[in-house]
Every structure is written in structure tokens, then in C-alpha cells.
Scaffold this motif. Structure first.
Motif, PDB file in Angstrom:
ATOM      1  N   GLU A 141      16.606   2.835  -6.337  1.00 44.54           N
ATOM      2  CA  GLU A 141      16.010   2.639  -5.004  1.00 44.54           C
ATOM      3  C   GLU A 141      15.454   3.953  -4.463  1.00 44.54           C
ATOM      4  OE1 GLU A 141      19.143   0.766  -2.822  1.00 44.54           O
ATOM      5  OE2 GLU A 141      18.751  -1.190  -3.754  1.00 44.54           O
ATOM      6  N   TYR A 142      16.155   5.052  -4.718  1.00 42.81           N
ATOM      7  CA  TYR A 142      15.677   6.365  -4.276  1.00 42.81           C
ATOM      8  C   TYR A 142      14.273   6.653  -4.821  1.00 42.81           C
ATOM      9  CZ  TYR A 142      19.546   8.699  -1.817  1.00 42.81           C
ATOM     10  OH  TYR A 142      20.461   9.089  -0.875  1.00 42.81           O
ATOM     11  N   ILE A 143      14.005   6.202  -6.045  1.00 45.66           N
ATOM     12  CA  ILE A 143      12.713   6.483  -6.679  1.00 45.66           C
ATOM     13  C   ILE A 143      11.552   5.907  -5.852  1.00 45.66           C
ATOM     14  CG2 ILE A 143      11.292   6.027  -8.745  1.00 45.66           C
ATOM     15  CD1 ILE A 143      13.878   6.098 -10.402  1.00 45.66           C
ATOM     16  N   THR A 144      11.815   4.797  -5.130  1.00 46.22           N
ATOM     17  CA  THR A 144      10.722   4.128  -4.396  1.00 46.22           C
ATOM     18  C   THR A 144      10.494   4.714  -2.999  1.00 46.22           C
ATOM     19  OG1 THR A 144      12.189   2.461  -3.434  1.00 46.22           O
ATOM     20  CG2 THR A 144      11.186   1.942  -5.561  1.00 46.22           C
ATOM     21  N   TYR A 145      11.415   5.538  -2.498  1.00 52.83           N
ATOM     22  CA  TYR A 145      11.284   6.022  -1.113  1.00 52.83           C
ATOM     23  C   TYR A 145      10.020   6.853  -0.911  1.00 52.83           C
ATOM     24  CZ  TYR A 145      16.184   4.578  -0.433  1.00 52.83           C
ATOM     25  OH  TYR A 145      17.353   3.861  -0.346  1.00 52.83           O
ATOM     26  N   GLY A 146       9.593   7.596  -1.944  1.00 57.53           N
ATOM     27  CA  GLY A 146       8.362   8.388  -1.847  1.00 57.53           C
ATOM     28  C   GLY A 146       7.161   7.495  -1.583  1.00 57.53           C
ATOM     29  N   HIS A 147       7.124   6.320  -2.266  1.00 56.07           N
ATOM     30  CA  HIS A 147       6.027   5.369  -2.052  1.00 56.07           C
ATOM     31  C   HIS A 147       6.093   4.773  -0.644  1.00 56.07           C
ATOM     32  CE1 HIS A 147       4.692   5.670  -6.138  1.00 56.07           C
ATOM     33  NE2 HIS A 147       5.845   5.281  -6.615  1.00 56.07           N
ATOM     34  N   MET A 148       7.324   4.557  -0.156  1.00 56.78           N
ATOM     35  CA  MET A 148       7.467   4.040   1.225  1.00 56.78           C
ATOM     36  C   MET A 148       6.859   5.014   2.225  1.00 56.78           C
ATOM     37  SD  MET A 148      11.183   2.345   1.740  1.00 56.78           S
ATOM     38  CE  MET A 148      11.824   1.092   0.655  1.00 56.78           C
ATOM     39  N   ILE A 149       7.151   6.309   2.037  1.00 57.09           N
ATOM     40  CA  ILE A 149       6.610   7.329   2.948  1.00 57.09           C
ATOM     41  C   ILE A 149       5.080   7.306   2.894  1.00 57.09           C
ATOM     42  CG2 ILE A 149       6.427   9.824   3.364  1.00 57.09           C
ATOM     43  CD1 ILE A 149       9.348  10.033   2.266  1.00 57.09           C
ATOM     44  N   ASP A 150       4.519   7.250   1.666  1.00 56.25           N
ATOM     45  CA  ASP A 150       3.050   7.217   1.515  1.00 56.25           C
ATOM     46  C   ASP A 150       2.449   5.992   2.208  1.00 56.25           C
ATOM     47  OD1 ASP A 150       3.038   9.572   0.105  1.00 56.25           O
ATOM     48  OD2 ASP A 150       3.072   8.614  -1.861  1.00 56.25           O
ATOM     49  N   ASN A 151       3.137   4.832   2.078  1.00 54.52           N
ATOM     50  CA  ASN A 151       2.635   3.607   2.712  1.00 54.52           C
ATOM     51  C   ASN A 151       2.650   3.710   4.238  1.00 54.52           C
ATOM     52  OD1 ASN A 151       2.246   2.513   0.212  1.00 54.52           O
ATOM     53  ND2 ASN A 151       3.889   1.022   0.323  1.00 54.52           N
ATOM     54  N   VAL A 152       3.741   4.273   4.787  1.00 51.66           N
ATOM     55  CA  VAL A 152       3.844   4.444   6.242  1.00 51.66           C
ATOM     56  C   VAL A 152       2.685   5.310   6.733  1.00 51.66           C
ATOM     57  CG1 VAL A 152       5.195   5.544   8.083  1.00 51.66           C
ATOM     58  CG2 VAL A 152       6.349   4.118   6.389  1.00 51.66           C
ATOM     59  N   VAL A 153       2.456   6.414   6.024  1.00 52.57           N
ATOM     60  CA  VAL A 153       1.384   7.338   6.429  1.00 52.57           C
ATOM     61  C   VAL A 153       0.015   6.668   6.307  1.00 52.57           C
ATOM     62  CG1 VAL A 153       0.228   9.512   5.821  1.00 52.57           C
ATOM     63  CG2 VAL A 153       2.717   9.413   5.897  1.00 52.57           C
ATOM     64  N   LEU A 154      -0.175   5.891   5.237  1.00 50.03           N
ATOM     65  CA  LEU A 154      -1.459   5.193   5.029  1.00 50.03           C
ATOM     66  C   LEU A 154      -1.750   4.224   6.175  1.00 50.03           C
ATOM     67  CD1 LEU A 154      -3.840   4.471   3.045  1.00 50.03           C
ATOM     68  CD2 LEU A 154      -2.361   2.686   2.161  1.00 50.03           C
ATOM     69  N   ILE A 155      -0.748   3.412   6.553  1.00 51.39           N
ATOM     70  CA  ILE A 155      -0.939   2.420   7.617  1.00 51.39           C
ATOM     71  C   ILE A 155      -1.207   3.110   8.957  1.00 51.39           C
ATOM     72  CG2 ILE A 155       0.156   0.553   8.941  1.00 51.39           C
ATOM     73  CD1 ILE A 155      -0.102  -0.559   6.303  1.00 51.39           C
ATOM     74  N   VAL A 156      -0.392   4.143   9.262  1.00 49.57           N
ATOM     75  CA  VAL A 156      -0.531   4.825  10.558  1.00 49.57           C
ATOM     76  C   VAL A 156      -1.894   5.526  10.646  1.00 49.57           C
ATOM     77  CG1 VAL A 156       0.411   6.651  12.031  1.00 49.57           C
ATOM     78  CG2 VAL A 156       1.954   5.106  10.857  1.00 49.57           C
ATOM     79  N   THR A 157      -2.298   6.213   9.570  1.00 46.76           N
ATOM     80  CA  THR A 157      -3.605   6.891   9.565  1.00 46.76           C
ATOM     81  C   THR A 157      -4.741   5.882   9.687  1.00 46.76           C
ATOM     82  OG1 THR A 157      -2.637   8.496   8.030  1.00 46.76           O
ATOM     83  CG2 THR A 157      -5.002   8.606   8.329  1.00 46.76           C
ATOM     84  N   GLY A 158      -4.631   4.790   8.936  1.00 46.22           N
ATOM     85  CA  GLY A 158      -5.668   3.751   8.982  1.00 46.22           C
ATOM     86  C   GLY A 158      -5.802   3.140  10.362  1.00 46.22           C
TER      87      GLY A 158
END
Length: 351
Positions: free
Chosen positions: A98-115
Motif C-alpha cells: 500500500e505504501y508503494i501507491t501513496y506517491g501516485h495518490m499525492i500526484d493525483n491530488v496535485v493533478l486534480i487541484v491544479t486542474g
């Protein structure tokens, strides 16, 4: 308990380690890449990939193909492998995965907020998110106006919640604040993952410490280079560096005061593992730095498979597969745009 993993590891981890080593055998080789680089169009790429593990994912795709389709389907293969391993895993391996996926979660949060900040359609943004970083309330990120709302409305129920403690301010979200948020979250995530691996002990702790330290150092260099010429102060820059790694703490002190790429180079050349990376670049050149770092990372990830009875192979496999997808995206883009002369510029050979 370093050295005694062999006694108990196979009780819970043996099957999955065998699975992940089998998956590793399916990664593309240099011969595959040479064939792909000679393709004339995307249908040729599809034909070459049909003989690999990506074959079943691409076989029903109609012509004409698009680069995004190839990348999407190859990512689906990575997601299926991951979900299969996660379903079979027991503690503490399931938490590690599960830890391996947290980096992708952070990227997704940033993508949505920036968009959202740039008034993009939320549905369109969700389609661009990495499938490994999805969570239930991700679509509601669009309503947040500042960090505090982002945390209170959405992220409090996600695994990222503990990492937000340093980010919560009432400042309105703008491009600069979002980038600082991304790096602060990544810093907290890497430090947490590092502590978790240390707690596991044994070969996992030894190998993962090296891989995570490299990741932390690479991020420190990228933060430094990207913040040159911006209004980010030296103290703010230093706060974004992770508190571990080969550069911690003296390298961070030097990087914090760097004003151009050549000063970064001078600071990094004091560390032998990074001296070889910067030796490949000519002065004043930072474009090829990412490729040099990726090549070094791939080398270290491949070495993780040389030992047995540890969890780092799962991390290494996921990262190698992600690198392979980046390679395929670059090759596909070059072929689609008729820029075959540049095809070797960004391809990182794995074997």
C-alpha cells in the motif's frame, strides 16, 4: 534479525516472491527495445508487443491506435499485477504494498487541484489520474479553495492524512503553493516509508534504505534546480528536503544555497555515487539529468533482485514496470510524430 529471514519468510512471502520474480522475467529486454525503435507506425508497435505480456491487453484495440491507448493498456497490466499481489499478501507485506501507491495518490491530488485551479473539467482530470493512486473521495477535491479545506473535506479519511500536518495553511491555492504542497507531502511520505522499512529490519531495511535514500536525494536535486530563479527562499527550500539520504545533512546545506546548475554540480561531485551521474553531463546542461538519474535508479532496482527473502523486490518490480511504460510512451510518441531520430534520447534500457 538480518540473515535469519530464510527460516520464516517463505511461510507468508514465498508464493508472492515467486510471482514477482516471474513478472520480472516478463520485462522487455534490449532486443525488444531495438525492435520497437525500428517500428514505422503504432500498429507495428502493437504487433511487437503482442508477443510480450502486454499482448492480451492490446489485442482487441482497433486501428488507428493512439499513444494514450498504448500507455493506458500497459498501465492496466501493471495495475492488475499489483492488485493480484495485494489480494494475496498478508501483514506486513500488504502495508508495504500500500505504501508503494501513496506517491501516485499525492500526484493525483496535485493533478486534480491544479486542474481545478485552471478551470479544467473534473471528469477529464479523473481520466488522467494514475489508477494506482485513486481513492473514493478524489472527485470532491475540486471544491477545496485552500489547504485547510482540502484536508477537512477530502483527505482526512485517506492514507495521506498524516502527511498533511505540515501543509495545512489558510493560504489560497496557487501554482507555487500547490508545488510546495506536493514536495512537502512527498517528504513526509518518504520519511514515513523509510521508518516503516527500518522497522521491518533485515534485508528489506538494508535494500529499501538505499533505494529510498536515492529517491530522497534525487528529489532534493530536482527541487534545487526547479527553484533556481523563483521566490522560494533558502530556508523554504531546505524544509522541502527529506531528513535522510546520502546528502543529509551536509549536502542539503550546500544545495540550499545553490544559485545555478553548475553550483549544484559542484556540490554533488563530492559524493562518489552522484559524481558518476554528473560526469555524463556537460556544463550548464540539465536536460539529460533526469535520464541519468533514471539509469542509476534502474541499476539499483535490478540489484534488488540479487538477494532473496525481502520485500524490496516488490518495490523494484513496480518501479521497473513504470519505467518500462515511460519508455513505451516515448517510443510511441516518437514514432507517431515521425521523430525516430530522437527515439534513443529518453529510453532507459532495463536489461
Amino acid at each position: 534479525m538480518y540473515g535469519f529471514e530464510a527460516l520464516t519468510f517463505n511461510i507468508h512471502g514465498g508464493y508472492l516472491e515467486a510471482i514477482v520474480r516471474g513478472h520480472r522475467g516478463g520485462l522487455l529486454t534490449a532486443a525488444d527495445y531495438n525492435n520497437l525503435c525500428q517500428c514505422e507506425n503504432l500498429d507495428d508497435i502493437k504487433m511487437h508487443l503482442s508477443a510480450t505480456e502486454y499482448g492480451p491487453y492490446l489485442q482487441n484495440e482497433p486501428s488507428p491506435l493512439h499513444t494514450t491507448t498504448i500507455v493506458e493498456k500497459c498501465t492496466l497490466k501493471l495495475v492488475d499485477d499489483y492488485k493480484h499481489m495485494l489480494c494475496q499478501a498478508t501483514e506486513p507485506l500488504s502495508t508495504f504494498l500500500e505504501y508503494i501507491t501513496y506517491g501516485h495518490m499525492i500526484d493525483n491530488v496535485v493533478l486534480i487541484v491544479t486542474g481545478t485551479l485552471h478551470e479544467r473539467d473534473v471528469q477529464e482530470l479523473l481520466e488522467k489520474c494514475h489508477p494506482l493512486g485513486m481513492f473514493d473521495s478524489i472527485a470532491t477535491l475540486a471544491v477545496a479553495q485552500n489547504m485547510r479545506e482540502l484536508y477537512r473535506l477530502v483527505l482526512v479519511d485517506t492514507p495521506l492524512a498524516p502527511y498533511f500536518s505540515e501543509c495545512i495553511t489558510s493560504d489560497d491555492l496557487d501554482d507555487m503553493n500547490i508545488e510546495i504542497m506536493r514536495n512537502t507531502l512527498y517528504k513526509a511520505y518518504l520519511e514515513d516509508f523509510y521508518r516503516f522499512c527500518q522497522k521491518l529490519g533485515g534485508a528489506t531495511a538494508e535494500i529499501m534504505s538505499d533505494l529510498l535514500a536515492f529517491e530522497a536525494d534525487r528529489r532534493a536535486v530536482n527541487i534545487t534546480i526547479n527553484s533556481i530563479g523563483t521566490e522560494l527562499t533558502r530556508d523554504d527550500r531546505r524544509k522541502l528536503y527529506s531528513n535522510f539520504g546520502l546528502l543529509y545533512p551536509y549536502g542539503h546545506e550546500e544545495l540550499a544555497v545553490c544559485e545555478d546548475i553548475d553550483q549544484v554540480r559542484a556540490a554533488m561531485e563530492k559524493y562518489p555515487p552522484y559524481q558518476s551521474i554528473f560526469a555524463k553531463l556537460s556544463y550548464g546542461e540539465s536536460q539529460m539529468l533526469d535520464k541519468a538519474f533514471y539509469e542509476e535508479e534502474v541499476k539499483r532496482l535490478c540489484l534488488a533482485f540479487e538477494q532473496q527473502f525481502h520485500y524490496a523486490v516488490f518495490f523494484a518490480y513496480m518501479r521497473l514496470r513504470e519505467q518500462e511504460i515511460r519508455n513505451l510512451m516515448w517510443i510511441s510518441e516518437c514514432v507517431a510524430q515521425n521523430q525516430k531520430s530522437r527515439v534513443h534520447d529518453s529510453v532507459v534500457f532495463i536489461f
